[in-house]
Design an enzyme around this catalytic site. Sequence first.
Site, PDB file in Angstrom:
ATOM      1  N   GLU A 117      38.325  37.371  42.952  1.00 45.01           N
ATOM      2  CA  GLU A 117      38.043  36.259  41.845  1.00 45.01           C
ATOM      3  C   GLU A 117      38.005  34.938  42.687  1.00 45.01           C
ATOM      4  O   GLU A 117      37.503  34.002  42.234  1.00 45.01           O
ATOM      5  CB  GLU A 117      39.036  36.421  40.662  1.00 45.01           C
ATOM      6  CG  GLU A 117      38.534  37.286  39.565  1.00 45.01           C
ATOM      7  CD  GLU A 117      39.072  37.155  38.317  1.00 45.01           C
ATOM      8  OE1 GLU A 117      40.121  36.187  38.099  1.00 45.01           O
ATOM      9  OE2 GLU A 117      38.547  37.780  37.358  1.00 45.01           O
ATOM     10  N   HIS A 145      39.925  61.841  52.385  1.00 42.83           N
ATOM     11  CA  HIS A 145      39.272  63.161  51.944  1.00 42.83           C
ATOM     12  C   HIS A 145      38.372  62.718  50.765  1.00 42.83           C
ATOM     13  O   HIS A 145      37.530  63.537  50.269  1.00 42.83           O
ATOM     14  CB  HIS A 145      40.276  63.944  51.290  1.00 42.83           C
ATOM     15  CG  HIS A 145      41.170  64.464  52.291  1.00 42.83           C
ATOM     16  ND1 HIS A 145      41.255  65.611  53.037  1.00 42.83           N
ATOM     17  CD2 HIS A 145      42.359  63.803  52.874  1.00 42.83           C
ATOM     18  CE1 HIS A 145      42.294  65.771  53.818  1.00 42.83           C
ATOM     19  NE2 HIS A 145      43.106  64.582  53.573  1.00 42.83           N
ATOM     20  N   LYS A 187      30.687  38.366  29.527  1.00 46.24           N
ATOM     21  CA  LYS A 187      31.202  38.094  28.058  1.00 46.24           C
ATOM     22  C   LYS A 187      29.866  37.587  27.437  1.00 46.24           C
ATOM     23  O   LYS A 187      29.849  37.792  26.176  1.00 46.24           O
ATOM     24  CB  LYS A 187      32.272  37.140  28.255  1.00 46.24           C
ATOM     25  CG  LYS A 187      33.519  37.340  29.028  1.00 46.24           C
ATOM     26  CD  LYS A 187      34.548  36.241  28.851  1.00 46.24           C
ATOM     27  CE  LYS A 187      35.636  36.728  29.786  1.00 46.24           C
ATOM     28  NZ  LYS A 187      36.559  35.660  30.152  1.00 46.24           N
TER      29      LYS A 187
END
Length: 431
Positions: free
Chosen positions: A285, A306, A420
């Site tokens: 961020e 793996h 948003k």
Amino acid sequence: MIRFDLEPAQKYIDDAVMQDARVAAADAFSQIQKKNGKGAEWLGWRDLVASPNDALIEEITELSAAIRSDADVFIVCGIGGSYLGAKAAIDALKEPFYSDRPRIVYAGHHIGGSYLEHLIKYIDKPRSDGQKKSVYINVISKSGTTMETALAFRTIANWMTEAYGQKEAARRTICTTSAEGGKLNQLIDQYGYKKFIIPDDVGGRYSVLTPVGLLPIAVAGIDVRSLYYGAVDAYKFYEENTEDILEYAATRYALFKSGYAVDLIGTFEPNLSAVCGWMQQLLGESEGKNGKGLFPSVANYSTDLHSIGQIVQDGQRNIAETFVTVKQAQSDITVANQEGDVDGLNYLSGQSFHHVNSKAYEGTRQAHDEGKVPTLELELKNVSAESIGWFFYALELACPVNVYCLDENPFDQPGVEQYKKNMFSLLGKPS
Ligand code: PA5
């Protein structure tokens, strides 16, 4: 408290690029100290450790002791910087199968209805002695308007009012938010919830050393004073001894300048996975702006050898890797002997798992180096409240040094608004 091993990454960087990066990092650090860089009004995370707030630690310690003596479940309701730091410290420092009370659970960190429904079922189910569970909630939101957190809080607050009645539900609700503004402050005024303040000049992902992180960590039974003072010691140390932080930030910046796109943050210690997750959010961020930054991703080794081991070893060569390791063994469990050596592992009998895991790490780092992945190592001396506090501050400092090198603001996150906007429009939110 942290040993930085950066040379295996720096050998992939041109000398001139590394030299420029060092100059940029030194300048960035001076902008932080002089408070004259981008977003300088958000440097309050430094004041938290420059002038330790013992009264706050005392208050948190007392409240958490009272909660611990009564609670079966403590719900940490928050998202992003409002819960990742607490989770990092709690996962690092609590035993994985702890049986002491309260059980710490998380909410408000996504909108998954099934998770919330099961959480409500869990708190609704009486204890084994038939008594109602004693539940407390700490809702954490600096803006006080984050939808994920607000929706979960609304649901849990309703359950608590039904379960305990309004007055008792309010006593069990602790809010951590900004001094003023936001819907959470309106609810605090309405119901008289206990409130902790997040200082205005401390952003979410830099807030683990405020009540945002400290209260849940203390309720989990961790010594927050040691954790906090670990960070205070780190502050004092790095103000005087800047080399490690500057070299680390410069190396990450130089990797970006050299065309690397990914910083895979890997650990071989399962209890440090959430520390890597906290680091991922802090770096991601803070850095990811205007087409810049290394994409931070987390690898849980050796499990992920793996799954993504192949692509790290041999895929597109734009990955750098940061290993978060621990010098001191966290356990002395050893490999048992097996009669007849059917599984062929008796050559390891008596060796500690720490030793075997360390060799898995060394072998992996060597292999990835051979696969031309620049690797960095941040080695903690041990896993203790103090060292985790130290680590938090060290990374909080290194991150903006790196972001100032990128000529960006380390303390905002304008890109997060886009989802948003779309979501609210799709949900028909009234304007
Ligand atoms: O680091 C940040 O600022 C963000 O991750 C916030 O912590 C996150 O978006 C939650 O915000 P708030 O505490 O306002 O609910």
